[in-house]
Design a protein around this motif. Structure first.
Motif, PDB file in Angstrom:
ATOM      1  N   ARG A  60      16.929   7.877 -17.198  1.00  0.00           N
ATOM      2  CA  ARG A  60      16.544   6.516 -16.764  1.00  0.00           C
ATOM      3  C   ARG A  60      16.361   5.546 -17.941  1.00  0.00           C
ATOM      4  NH1 ARG A  60      14.817   6.425 -11.503  1.00  0.00           N
ATOM      5  NH2 ARG A  60      15.365   4.238 -11.690  1.00  0.00           N
ATOM      6  N   GLY A  61      16.819   5.947 -19.103  1.00  0.00           N
ATOM      7  CA  GLY A  61      16.590   5.153 -20.309  1.00  0.00           C
ATOM      8  C   GLY A  61      17.035   3.714 -20.218  1.00  0.00           C
ATOM      9  N   ARG A  62      18.097   3.475 -19.462  1.00  0.00           N
ATOM     10  CA  ARG A  62      18.625   2.126 -19.429  1.00  0.00           C
ATOM     11  C   ARG A  62      18.074   1.289 -18.287  1.00  0.00           C
ATOM     12  NH1 ARG A  62      23.754   1.166 -22.038  1.00  0.00           N
ATOM     13  NH2 ARG A  62      23.827   2.624 -23.756  1.00  0.00           N
ATOM     14  N   ALA A  63      17.219   1.922 -17.467  1.00  0.00           N
ATOM     15  CA  ALA A  63      16.668   1.180 -16.321  1.00  0.00           C
ATOM     16  C   ALA A  63      15.540   0.258 -16.787  1.00  0.00           C
ATOM     17  CB  ALA A  63      16.141   2.170 -15.293  1.00  0.00           C
TER      18      ALA A  63
ATOM     19  N   LEU B 152      12.037  -5.243 -21.145  1.00  0.00           N
ATOM     20  CA  LEU B 152      12.686  -4.220 -21.962  1.00  0.00           C
ATOM     21  C   LEU B 152      13.034  -3.021 -21.091  1.00  0.00           C
ATOM     22  CD1 LEU B 152      10.470  -4.237 -25.185  1.00  0.00           C
ATOM     23  CD2 LEU B 152      12.656  -5.375 -24.790  1.00  0.00           C
ATOM     24  N   THR B 153      14.100  -2.336 -21.447  1.00  0.00           N
ATOM     25  CA  THR B 153      14.483  -1.141 -20.684  1.00  0.00           C
ATOM     26  C   THR B 153      13.484  -0.030 -20.992  1.00  0.00           C
ATOM     27  OG1 THR B 153      15.839  -0.298 -22.454  1.00  0.00           O
ATOM     28  CG2 THR B 153      16.934  -1.719 -20.865  1.00  0.00           C
ATOM     29  N   VAL B 154      13.581   1.061 -20.241  1.00  0.00           N
ATOM     30  CA  VAL B 154      12.696   2.214 -20.435  1.00  0.00           C
ATOM     31  C   VAL B 154      12.798   2.695 -21.888  1.00  0.00           C
ATOM     32  CG1 VAL B 154      12.468   4.664 -19.859  1.00  0.00           C
ATOM     33  CG2 VAL B 154      12.656   2.944 -18.029  1.00  0.00           C
ATOM     34  N   GLU B 155      14.033   2.847 -22.353  1.00  0.00           N
ATOM     35  CA  GLU B 155      14.235   3.344 -23.707  1.00  0.00           C
ATOM     36  C   GLU B 155      13.644   2.382 -24.737  1.00  0.00           C
ATOM     37  OE1 GLU B 155      18.240   3.420 -24.963  1.00  0.00           O
ATOM     38  OE2 GLU B 155      17.894   4.931 -26.496  1.00  0.00           O
ATOM     39  N   GLU B 156      13.904   1.090 -24.528  1.00  0.00           N
ATOM     40  CA  GLU B 156      13.392   0.095 -25.478  1.00  0.00           C
ATOM     41  C   GLU B 156      11.868   0.076 -25.484  1.00  0.00           C
ATOM     42  OE1 GLU B 156      17.145  -3.064 -25.219  1.00  0.00           O
ATOM     43  OE2 GLU B 156      15.416  -3.282 -23.898  1.00  0.00           O
ATOM     44  N   ASN B 157      11.267   0.258 -24.307  1.00  0.00           N
ATOM     45  CA  ASN B 157       9.815   0.321 -24.240  1.00  0.00           C
ATOM     46  C   ASN B 157       9.276   1.446 -25.116  1.00  0.00           C
ATOM     47  OD1 ASN B 157       7.909  -1.368 -22.462  1.00  0.00           O
ATOM     48  ND2 ASN B 157       9.802  -1.306 -21.253  1.00  0.00           N
ATOM     49  N   VAL B 158       9.962   2.599 -25.048  1.00  0.00           N
ATOM     50  CA  VAL B 158       9.503   3.759 -25.814  1.00  0.00           C
ATOM     51  C   VAL B 158       9.737   3.541 -27.316  1.00  0.00           C
ATOM     52  CG1 VAL B 158       9.793   6.240 -26.163  1.00  0.00           C
ATOM     53  CG2 VAL B 158       9.840   5.300 -23.850  1.00  0.00           C
ATOM     54  N   LEU B 159      10.832   2.849 -27.639  1.00  0.00           N
ATOM     55  CA  LEU B 159      11.157   2.636 -29.049  1.00  0.00           C
ATOM     56  C   LEU B 159      10.302   1.546 -29.706  1.00  0.00           C
ATOM     57  CD1 LEU B 159      15.062   2.805 -28.934  1.00  0.00           C
ATOM     58  CD2 LEU B 159      13.520   4.502 -29.912  1.00  0.00           C
ATOM     59  N   LEU B 160       9.708   0.684 -28.873  1.00  0.00           N
ATOM     60  CA  LEU B 160       8.993  -0.485 -29.413  1.00  0.00           C
ATOM     61  C   LEU B 160       7.948  -0.132 -30.476  1.00  0.00           C
ATOM     62  CD1 LEU B 160       8.614  -3.541 -29.329  1.00  0.00           C
ATOM     63  CD2 LEU B 160       7.026  -3.246 -27.441  1.00  0.00           C
ATOM     64  N   PRO B 161       7.059   0.875 -30.233  1.00  0.00           N
ATOM     65  CA  PRO B 161       6.058   1.189 -31.276  1.00  0.00           C
ATOM     66  C   PRO B 161       6.704   1.610 -32.599  1.00  0.00           C
ATOM     67  CG  PRO B 161       5.455   2.213 -29.204  1.00  0.00           C
ATOM     68  CD  PRO B 161       6.832   1.676 -29.024  1.00  0.00           C
ATOM     69  N   LEU B 162       7.864   2.291 -32.517  1.00  0.00           N
ATOM     70  CA  LEU B 162       8.540   2.707 -33.754  1.00  0.00           C
ATOM     71  C   LEU B 162       9.031   1.482 -34.497  1.00  0.00           C
ATOM     72  CD1 LEU B 162      10.635   5.792 -32.565  1.00  0.00           C
ATOM     73  CD2 LEU B 162       8.448   5.757 -33.774  1.00  0.00           C
ATOM     74  N   GLU B 163       9.573   0.546 -33.738  1.00  0.00           N
ATOM     75  CA  GLU B 163      10.073  -0.657 -34.385  1.00  0.00           C
ATOM     76  C   GLU B 163       8.932  -1.428 -35.034  1.00  0.00           C
ATOM     77  OE1 GLU B 163      13.184  -4.031 -33.185  1.00  0.00           O
ATOM     78  OE2 GLU B 163      11.120  -4.401 -32.605  1.00  0.00           O
ATOM     79  N   LEU B 164       7.819  -1.497 -34.299  1.00  0.00           N
ATOM     80  CA  LEU B 164       6.683  -2.253 -34.827  1.00  0.00           C
ATOM     81  C   LEU B 164       6.180  -1.633 -36.127  1.00  0.00           C
ATOM     82  CD1 LEU B 164       4.664  -3.030 -31.574  1.00  0.00           C
ATOM     83  CD2 LEU B 164       6.014  -4.607 -32.944  1.00  0.00           C
ATOM     84  N   SER B 165       6.177  -0.283 -36.188  1.00  0.00           N
ATOM     85  CA  SER B 165       5.649   0.346 -37.404  1.00  0.00           C
ATOM     86  C   SER B 165       6.745   0.531 -38.450  1.00  0.00           C
ATOM     87  CB  SER B 165       5.011   1.693 -37.053  1.00  0.00           C
ATOM     88  OG  SER B 165       5.969   2.510 -36.415  1.00  0.00           O
ATOM     89  N   GLY B 166       7.952   0.015 -38.172  1.00  0.00           N
ATOM     90  CA  GLY B 166       9.030   0.068 -39.144  1.00  0.00           C
ATOM     91  C   GLY B 166       9.603   1.456 -39.319  1.00  0.00           C
ATOM     92  N   THR B 167       9.509   2.312 -38.291  1.00  0.00           N
ATOM     93  CA  THR B 167      10.023   3.681 -38.410  1.00  0.00           C
ATOM     94  C   THR B 167      11.112   3.951 -37.370  1.00  0.00           C
ATOM     95  OG1 THR B 167       8.238   4.458 -37.002  1.00  0.00           O
ATOM     96  CG2 THR B 167       7.914   4.648 -39.379  1.00  0.00           C
TER      97      THR B 167
END
Lengths: 844, 234
Positions: free
Chosen positions: B138-141, B102-117
């Motif tokens: 660096r979000g896309r790296a 996962l990209t940097v941004e996706e890594n950060v977003l993952l917990p939000l996705e998991l909790s449905g927020t």
């Protein structure tokens, strides 16, 4: 979605592993679909042709070997006023290098019966057909394919005689189905067919449409009353059903072989998915720590598998369509050689085969993924679960797997001894034994690695020791790869021994069965197993050779009946020859006198097996004098027909079937006459007639050639299974080596040269190949035994000899080692080229 | 007095290593107030990570009770504990443990996705956090393009994106040089303190102890206040 993205990118990050997994599924699906298609296409083509040609007939009046007298039809029409009836004369002929079914009809009686004749609106065409002898109709597509033009005349061969046929016009079938069925049909007037097929005054059958209920029953009784003893009325569907039944065992055998390819493919998927999980155990641990639930991890793994499964299935269906047409050709050829003549052309991939292939591909992928997905779900959410822990957990399962293996094998063996299980039971048992055996493989790998370690150490030094240890240390990988290879190689051994044994048996049987020096038959092979009679004048000319040689006359016919046909082989045979026949049951010396007089018959082994007949029982045959029972004097080995034959003396045939024709003659030189001279004498008397004159050796060779052709399809399937296994072992080894990249990079860092790393990796793969080869020997032999003594016996009723040659086993071993070695080359080169720094930079 | 956010009562935990049994906690008890920063010192293998596993519900105690934010973790099912972790706890590991695919941004977003927020507001928060840790560009790296310090900063952003009440950090500076390690701790200071987020941090390094409200160590399977730890301010 972010989570899914992580999974999908993982698939894309290891394109080679993904491609191999997709390839494995694709190959498995392709083989199953292709075989299914070939079987279905052949079956459907046959059924369609039978239905289109039979039309809406509910019943058929059939006669003896020479058909029916024309007069019966006249009486039915005139005296009984049966309107729904149509005469048919049919046979085979060769036109422009293709075999066609020639159907002679009465255009005026036809319309209610057959769809292809419903458009005889063109009165001019009808007149031509009926008034100009030798005129035929065919499909415009077939004509275009063979470049035949309307109005032109072409030579056609039938019953060894060449005649001229004129293409009067084209058939216009009302629908696509009839179009497919009529691809190899020529339609002509009944008089033309009688002349072309040498059946003047005779009919092949009369088709009837009888109303339902009491009225139908009344007509049936009336028709039956005017039939001569040799004729009978049979339901129209019975014949097609019987032919369908005839090839069932053959088709089932093919299907089982194709399923084997899928089983090997499943091993491949299992291996790929397990690897994918094990490699990501750390990632899965991280996700679990971040709060990803078990269900989500499970779904992620399954989605990945589904992606691979769907991609593989789609690719497999495309490949299956291509492979299908080739297999259809092979299946058709075998059916033509063994059962009946039929042409299957341009059958589009059948939806049934497609759906089955698709379902099987996706379901097999998901089933093979289950263990891996469950393992992933079971992983504790700790960031680090060490490789050794995984191996330890697997190793703990080893005794359980081994016990399970023994139980499955025992269960499978139980099925072999249960006669009632039939062919399906036999195959189930075989699969149970194979799966059971694979469960024993990991334990055997450990044992054999330990045994072979000293050998590797001697050859490769400490590198060899490392290679041997590597195989055991990563047993969760190597075990599965080895098992896949074992299944494929053993299938090769099993089928190889079976075919080899069968071939030897056939050769031995031919030596007993074909005792004469020279054989004469009509050259026409259009009728499959049945040949048209020889010209009576030629038979008389050749019979004069009685002084120089022992002459025998023979005739092979099919007696139609309500329950299908019976193949009757009649021959005039000297006592000396008879006594050397390969008897299975009964005493030749005691059987001789009743056989010679025609009072008793012999039956072949498959006939005895199918009809549960033994010496002392009797066979009922419809003769020209009505149904008669013939005692069975003996059962003989015969490998010419898997449906079985009844053998009768020529005296008995002449007395019971009002057919004096002969379709085969044989000559055994009397002492003092050499073979070359005998051949010369026969050929001189044959003159310009279109007949085949062959020596014993040539005939034996031709028979063995037919045999080899029959098993060509088995060879193709065997090769495909090996290919699946090869892909399997390649992917397993690549996965293993990718996983060990770090470990091998450490070896490179501490001073191993690329060559030495290559040596370690190749040592490992060769060891896997050697172990798989060794383990496949007992399983292969067991498979051969089951194929010979259970499957083939239950399918065809044949007893076969078992001949295992060391060369066969050696070949299998070599194949296994070579496949493993080849599969190891790429990964080991890749690893050897990898810079140690690069591999070490990646986290473990 | 506020209800403790983490509470251990008479916790026992041991592991089997071959035939031997290794006792990690004999009778451990602990109570952490909301918003407190508790640092745990100890030798390798003393059971520091096991404590984090118990508090996060990754592992269960053999006996005793672990309560987090009022919930008795032993009474929750595996699935409930997973959901609890995903919604209430942020994790920072020594080895960053970013998802490599996962990209940097996706890594950060993952917990939000998991909790449905994973809402526009959530995305804004993620962007702010990436900006706060100095990696907005660096979000896309992908993680393997980042240095160790950068990866750990992403991990901090990921641990905080869903605004957890409790952050568990397992030697977050253990793999970094002194300067980069200090930057990460500064981040904790800037992002956790104002939000009143509770932090349980496991470390070897005595230097960081000055930041803690309370310092603990594990001795003979029992948690003790370690006033004697060099630099400890408690």
């Amino acid at each position: 979605m972010i989570l899914w993205r992580a999974g999908m990118r993982n698939v894309l990050r290891h394109p080679w592993l993904t491609v191999l997994a997709v390839l494995g599924v694709a190959l498995g699906v392709a083989v199953v679909t292709a075989v299914d298609h070939a079987n279905e296409a052949a079956q459907r083509a046959f059924r369609l042709a039978a239905e289109t040609v039979a039309g809406r007939a509910t019943h058929q009046v059939v006669g003896g070997p020479t058909g029916l007298a024309e007069d019966i039809y006249r009486r039915m029409r005139v005296e009984l006023r049966v309107r729904g009836s149509a005469p048919v004369v049919s046979g085979h002929l060769q036109l422009a290098g293709r075999t066609f079914q020639l159907i002679g009809i009465d255009p005026f009686a036809e319309p209610p019966l057959r769809s292809f004749s419903s458009r005889f609106a063109d009165r001019g065409l009808l007149t031509t057909l009926m008034t100009r002898p030798g005129t035929v109709l065919m499909l415009p597509e077939s004509a275009a394919e063979l470049r035949l033009e309307r109005g032109a005349t072409y030579p056609a061969d039938s019953a060894g005689v060449r005649r001229q046929l004129a293409l009067a016009g084209f058939l216009e079938p009302p629908d696509q189905v009839s179009r497919v069925a009529l691809a190899s049909v020529l339609v002509c007037d009944i008089a033309t067919a009688q002349e072309l097929l040498g059946m003047v005054g005779r009919l092949s059958r009369i088709d009837l449409i009888l109303p339902d209920g009491a009225e139908g029953g009344r007509v049936l009784r009336e028709v039956r009353a005017i039939l001569p003893p040799g004729a009978d009325i049979v339901p129209a569907g019975a014949r097609a059903g019987a032919l369908d039944q005839m090839t069932r065992a053959f088709r089932l055998n093919l299907k089982a072989l194709s399923l084997l390819a899928l089983v090997v493919g499943m091993f491949l998927i299992y291996n790929t998915m397990t690897f994918s999980v094990v490699r990501r155990r750390r990632l899965i641990g991280m996700l679990r720590a971040l709060g990803v639930s078990r269900r989500e991890v499970f779904a992620m793994i399954c989605a990945e598998a589904l992606l691979i499964g769907v991609a593989g299935t789609v690719a497999g269906l495309v490949a299956g369509a291509l492979l299908g047409s080739e297999l259809t050709r092979l299946v058709t050829r075998t059916i033509n050689d063994l059962y009946f003549v039929m042409e299957v052309r341009r059958v589009p991939l059948l939806p049934g085969a497609l759906w089955k292939g698709a379902l099987l591909g996706v379901a097999a992928t998901l089933a093979a993924t289950m263990p891996a997905a469950l393992e992933a779900t079971g992983a504790p959410p700790r960031a680090v679960l060490s490789r050794s822990q995984v191996e330890t957990r697997r190793r703990r399962l080893l005794p359980l797997a081994t016990c399970g293996g023994f139980v499955l094998i025992a269960a499978g063996c139980g099925l072999f001894f249960t006669e009632r299980g039939g062919i399906v039971g036999g195959f189930l048992g075989l699969f149970a034994v194979i799966v059971g055996y694979t469960l024993l493989v990991p334990a055997a790998v450990m044992l054999l690695s330990a045994l072979l370690r000293p050998l590797l150490e001697t050859v490769l030094g400490s590198l060899g020791r490392m290679a041997a240890r590597g195989v055991v240390v990563s047993l969760s990988r190597t075990g599965v790869a080895t098992a896949a290879l074992v299944v494929a190689v053993s299938a090769g051994i099993g089928v190889g021994i079976m075919v080899g044994g069968f071939r030897l048996t056939v050769q031995n049987w031919l030596a007993n069965w074909l005792q004469a020096d020279v054989y004469v038959t009509s050259a026409d092979r259009g009728g499959g197993r049945y040949r048209p009679p020889l010209d009576p004048a030629l038979v008389r000319r050749l019979s004069v050779l009685e002084g120089e040689a022992l002459v025998t006359l023979s005739r092979r016919v099919r007696i139609e009946g309500a329950a299908g046909g019976t193949e009757l082989f009649s021959l005039q045979v000297p006592e000396r020859t008879f006594l050397r026949y390969p008897f299975k049951e009964g005493d030749p010396a005691r059987a001789w006198s009743t056989f010679r007089s025609g009072a008793a018959v012999l039956v072949s082994e498959p006939y005895s097996y199918r009809h549960h007949l033994h010496p002392g029982d009797s066979v009922t045959l419809r003769t020209s004098r009505g149904e008669r029972r013939f005692p069975v004097a003996g059962v003989i080995y015969d490998y010419g027909s898997d449906t079985g034959i009844v053998i009768m003396s020529r005296a008995g045939y002449l007395a019971n079937f009002a057919d004096e024709s002969v379709d085969g003659m044989s000559f055994t030189a009397r002492p003092g006459l050499d073979l070359a001279r005998l051949l010369e004498l026969v050929r001189a008397r044959v003159g310009g007639e279109q007949v085949t004159v062959v020596s014993n050796a040539q005939l034996r060779q031709a028979t063995v050639e037919v045999f080899d052709r029959t098993f060509a399809i088995t060879g193709v399937l065997r090769m495909l299974t090996m290919l699946v296994a090869f892909v399997g072992i390649l992917s397993a080894l690549m996965a293993m080596q990718v996983e060990r990249a770090r470990e091998l990079a450490v070896l490179r860092a501490i001073g191993l040269t690329p060559g030495q790393v290559w040596g370690v990796v190749c040592g490992e793969t060769v060891l896997i190949g050697l172990i798989a080869g060794l383990l496949s020997l007992p399983l292969g032999i067991a498979e051969a035994l089951v194929l010979i003594y259970v499957i083939n016996l239950r399918s065809f009723g044949w007893t076969m000899q078992l001949a295992i040659t060391p060369a066969q086993l050696g070949q299998a071993l070599l194949l296994s080692v070579t496949a493993a070695f080849l599969a190891g080359i790429y990964p080991s080169l890749r690893i050897a080229r990898t810079s140690p720094a690069l591999a070490l930079k990646e986290e473990d | 007095m506020a209800e403790p956010i983490v509470e251990l009562r008479g916790v026992g935990k041991s592991f089997h290593e071959g035939d031997r049994e290794r006792v990690v906690f004999r009778d451990a008890s602990l109570s952490i107030e909301p918003g407190a920063w508790v640092f745990l010192f100890g030798r390798s293998g003393s059971g520091k990570s096991t404590l984090l596993n118990l508090v996060s519900g990754i592992d269960l105690p053999d006996r005793g009770e672990v309560r987090v934010d009022g919930s008795d973790l032993s009474r929750l099912s595996e699935r409930e504990r997973t959901l609890f972790r995903r919604n209430h706890i942020g994790f920072v590991f020594q080895f960053y443990n970013l998802i490599p695919t996962l990209t940097v941004e996706e890594n950060v977003l993952l917990p939000l996705e998991l909790s449905g927020t994973l809402t526009p507001a959530g995305r804004r928060r993620a962007a702010e956090l990436l900006d706060a840790v100095g990696l907005a560009d660096r979000g896309r790296a992908f993680p393997d393009r980042l240095s160790g310090g950068e990866q750990q900063r992403v991990a901090v952003a990921r641990a905080l994106v869903h605004a957890p009440k409790l952050v568990l950090a397992d030697e977050p500076t253990g793999n970094l040089d002194a300067q980069t390690g200090r930057q990460v701790l500064d981040l904790f200071q800037r992002l956790l303190r104002p939000a009143g987020t509770t932090l349980v941090l496991v470390t070897h390094s005595g230097e960081v102890a000055s930041l803690a409200d309370r310092v603990l160590s594990i001795k003979d399977g029992v948690l003790v206040d370690a006033a004697g730890v060099p630099g400890a301010g408690a």
